[in-house]
Design a protein around this motif. Sequence first.
Motif, PDB file in Angstrom:
ATOM      1  N   LYS A   1      -2.057  16.704  -4.084  1.00  0.00           N
ATOM      2  CA  LYS A   1      -3.205  16.044  -3.457  1.00  0.00           C
ATOM      3  C   LYS A   1      -4.422  16.103  -4.369  1.00  0.00           C
ATOM      4  CE  LYS A   1      -6.257  16.277   0.569  1.00  0.00           C
ATOM      5  NZ  LYS A   1      -6.576  17.013   1.837  1.00  0.00           N
ATOM      6  N   ASP A   2      -4.633  17.256  -5.011  1.00  0.00           N
ATOM      7  CA  ASP A   2      -5.768  17.412  -5.910  1.00  0.00           C
ATOM      8  C   ASP A   2      -5.617  16.483  -7.115  1.00  0.00           C
ATOM      9  OD1 ASP A   2      -8.220  18.853  -6.752  1.00  0.00           O
ATOM     10  OD2 ASP A   2      -6.942  19.593  -8.372  1.00  0.00           O
ATOM     11  N   PHE A   3      -4.399  16.380  -7.649  1.00  0.00           N
ATOM     12  CA  PHE A   3      -4.144  15.514  -8.800  1.00  0.00           C
ATOM     13  C   PHE A   3      -4.442  14.056  -8.442  1.00  0.00           C
ATOM     14  CE2 PHE A   3      -1.708  12.825 -11.591  1.00  0.00           C
ATOM     15  CZ  PHE A   3      -1.759  13.459 -12.826  1.00  0.00           C
ATOM     16  N   VAL A   4      -3.892  13.595  -7.333  1.00  0.00           N
ATOM     17  CA  VAL A   4      -4.070  12.197  -6.930  1.00  0.00           C
ATOM     18  C   VAL A   4      -5.532  11.900  -6.628  1.00  0.00           C
ATOM     19  CG1 VAL A   4      -3.475  10.456  -5.201  1.00  0.00           C
ATOM     20  CG2 VAL A   4      -1.702  11.989  -6.076  1.00  0.00           C
ATOM     21  N   SER A   5      -6.227  12.834  -5.974  1.00  0.00           N
ATOM     22  CA  SER A   5      -7.636  12.610  -5.628  1.00  0.00           C
ATOM     23  C   SER A   5      -8.511  12.465  -6.871  1.00  0.00           C
ATOM     24  CB  SER A   5      -8.162  13.756  -4.757  1.00  0.00           C
ATOM     25  OG  SER A   5      -8.219  14.976  -5.490  1.00  0.00           O
ATOM     26  N   LYS A   6      -8.125  13.119  -7.941  1.00  0.00           N
ATOM     27  CA  LYS A   6      -8.897  13.062  -9.184  1.00  0.00           C
ATOM     28  C   LYS A   6      -8.461  11.925 -10.111  1.00  0.00           C
ATOM     29  CE  LYS A   6     -10.274  17.950  -9.749  1.00  0.00           C
ATOM     30  NZ  LYS A   6     -10.019  18.428  -8.376  1.00  0.00           N
TER      31      LYS A   6
ATOM     32  N   ILE B   1       0.833  -1.207   0.000  1.00  0.00           N
ATOM     33  CA  ILE B   1       0.000   0.000   0.000  1.00  0.00           C
ATOM     34  C   ILE B   1       0.864   1.252   0.000  1.00  0.00           C
ATOM     35  CG2 ILE B   1      -1.698   1.327   1.329  1.00  0.00           C
ATOM     36  CD1 ILE B   1      -2.837  -1.321   2.322  1.00  0.00           C
ATOM     37  N   ALA B   2       1.917   1.238   0.832  1.00  0.00           N
ATOM     38  CA  ALA B   2       2.807   2.393   0.918  1.00  0.00           C
ATOM     39  C   ALA B   2       3.500   2.650  -0.424  1.00  0.00           C
ATOM     40  CB  ALA B   2       3.851   2.173   2.014  1.00  0.00           C
ATOM     41  N   SER B   3       3.914   1.581  -1.110  1.00  0.00           N
ATOM     42  CA  SER B   3       4.574   1.722  -2.408  1.00  0.00           C
ATOM     43  C   SER B   3       3.615   2.304  -3.438  1.00  0.00           C
ATOM     44  CB  SER B   3       5.087   0.364  -2.891  1.00  0.00           C
ATOM     45  OG  SER B   3       6.049  -0.157  -2.003  1.00  0.00           O
ATOM     46  N   MET B   4       2.375   1.844  -3.402  1.00  0.00           N
ATOM     47  CA  MET B   4       1.387   2.336  -4.353  1.00  0.00           C
ATOM     48  C   MET B   4       1.098   3.813  -4.108  1.00  0.00           C
ATOM     49  SD  MET B   4      -2.402   0.792  -5.199  1.00  0.00           S
ATOM     50  CE  MET B   4      -1.633  -0.749  -5.731  1.00  0.00           C
ATOM     51  N   LEU B   5       0.934   4.190  -2.844  1.00  0.00           N
ATOM     52  CA  LEU B   5       0.680   5.596  -2.517  1.00  0.00           C
ATOM     53  C   LEU B   5       1.870   6.471  -2.900  1.00  0.00           C
ATOM     54  CD1 LEU B   5      -1.049   5.240   0.989  1.00  0.00           C
ATOM     55  CD2 LEU B   5      -2.130   5.825  -1.181  1.00  0.00           C
ATOM     56  N   ALA B   6       3.071   5.940  -2.679  1.00  0.00           N
ATOM     57  CA  ALA B   6       4.286   6.689  -3.033  1.00  0.00           C
ATOM     58  C   ALA B   6       4.353   6.923  -4.533  1.00  0.00           C
ATOM     59  CB  ALA B   6       5.521   5.937  -2.549  1.00  0.00           C
ATOM     60  N   ASN B   7       4.015   5.897  -5.320  1.00  0.00           N
ATOM     61  CA  ASN B   7       4.032   6.041  -6.777  1.00  0.00           C
ATOM     62  C   ASN B   7       2.985   7.029  -7.251  1.00  0.00           C
ATOM     63  OD1 ASN B   7       6.138   4.264  -7.462  1.00  0.00           O
ATOM     64  ND2 ASN B   7       4.798   2.488  -7.282  1.00  0.00           N
ATOM     65  N   LEU B   8       1.817   7.010  -6.607  1.00  0.00           N
ATOM     66  CA  LEU B   8       0.749   7.942  -6.984  1.00  0.00           C
ATOM     67  C   LEU B   8       1.180   9.383  -6.744  1.00  0.00           C
ATOM     68  CD1 LEU B   8      -2.461   6.158  -5.572  1.00  0.00           C
ATOM     69  CD2 LEU B   8      -1.642   6.211  -7.937  1.00  0.00           C
ATOM     70  N   ALA B   9       1.879   9.620  -5.640  1.00  0.00           N
ATOM     71  CA  ALA B   9       2.300  10.980  -5.290  1.00  0.00           C
ATOM     72  C   ALA B   9       3.543  11.410  -6.063  1.00  0.00           C
ATOM     73  CB  ALA B   9       2.569  11.073  -3.792  1.00  0.00           C
ATOM     74  N   ALA B  10       4.430  10.460  -6.353  1.00  0.00           N
ATOM     75  CA  ALA B  10       5.684  10.802  -7.025  1.00  0.00           C
ATOM     76  C   ALA B  10       5.441  11.321  -8.439  1.00  0.00           C
ATOM     77  CB  ALA B  10       6.604   9.581  -7.062  1.00  0.00           C
ATOM     78  N   LEU B  11       4.477  10.760  -9.144  1.00  0.00           N
ATOM     79  CA  LEU B  11       4.248  11.148 -10.531  1.00  0.00           C
ATOM     80  C   LEU B  11       3.929  12.635 -10.678  1.00  0.00           C
ATOM     81  CD1 LEU B  11       2.350   9.081 -13.177  1.00  0.00           C
ATOM     82  CD2 LEU B  11       2.031  11.535 -13.031  1.00  0.00           C
ATOM     83  N   PRO B  12       2.922  13.174  -9.967  1.00  0.00           N
ATOM     84  CA  PRO B  12       2.646  14.611 -10.116  1.00  0.00           C
ATOM     85  C   PRO B  12       3.783  15.498  -9.622  1.00  0.00           C
ATOM     86  CG  PRO B  12       1.290  13.655  -8.365  1.00  0.00           C
ATOM     87  CD  PRO B  12       1.917  12.520  -9.106  1.00  0.00           C
TER      88      PRO B  12
END
Length: 257
Positions: free
Chosen positions: A183-188, A151-162
Motif C-alpha cells: 500500500k505504501d509503495f502504490v501510494s507513493k 479501473i480494476a485491471s489498472m489497480l490490480a497491475n499497480l498492486a501486483a508489481l510490488p
Amino acid sequence: MSGDNPFASSGEDYNAPNNRGDGTVQARSSMDYLEAFGKVFENSNWFINALVVGLVNYIPIIGAIVVIGFSVTIVHEKSIGRTNSYPDFDLNKFGEYLIRGFWMFLTGLLFGLCLAPLAVILAIVPMGLQASGSDTLAVFGTLFLFVVLLIASMLANLAALPLILRAGLTCSFSEAFDFAWVKDFVSKMWLDQILGMIILSIISWFVLLVGFVALCVGIIPAIGVVTIAYWNYITQLYQVYIGRGGQPISYRDSGSL
C-alpha cells in the motif's frame, strides 16, 4: 558511447557503483523512462544478454520463470550500485534464477486467482443485461462494466508489481504479502507506474516491430531488450520509492534457503 545510444540520458547517473559494499539501496529523485532502454545498450555484452533472455523465454513452462528470476537480480544489483548497467545472464546461475522466479510466479498466480471471482462477475453480468431485453440498459450497463474492468485491471497491475518484486528480492512467498508495504509503495508510486506502463508499452512496440522486420528472427533479441528495459524501469521505481521515504526490501540469497 552515449552519443551512439538513442536512449542515453544526460542526467545524473544514479547507478554509478557506490563501492560501499553494504547493500544499501541508492535512492533517486525522479524517473527517466528512456534511461530504462538506454541502460540496456551500456552493457558491453548487451546483444548476448538480450539474445539469451529471448531464447530462454521460449523454453516451455520454466523459461519465463527463469527470466523473471534473472530480471529481479537486475533490480538488486543496480539498486545497490553494484553495476552501472546490469548483470550478465549467467547460465551457471540457472537454478538460482529458477528458484527466485518460482516464488515470483507463485505470488503472481495466487494474486491472479484472488481476482478471478471479479473477472467471472464482470463476464456474467453483461450476458444478464443482454437477456433483459432492454437495449439501452445493455449498452449503458456494458459501458459501465467496461470502465469498472479498466479501473480494476489498472489497480490490480499497480498492486501486483510490488508484490512480485518483494517475492523476488526476499525469495519468499509469505514475505511477499506485506500489504502495508504494498500500500505504501502504490501510494507513493502510482502515477509513475501508470506513466511508465504507457511509455514503455509504446517504445516496446516499436522495438519488437523492428525485431520482427529483421527477418523475424530479430524478434528474439528484441524480446530480451524489452525485458531488460522493463526491469531497469522497475529498478528506477524502487529507487525513487526509497527516495520518497519508502522502506527497502531485505534481500535474501536463494542459496541461504
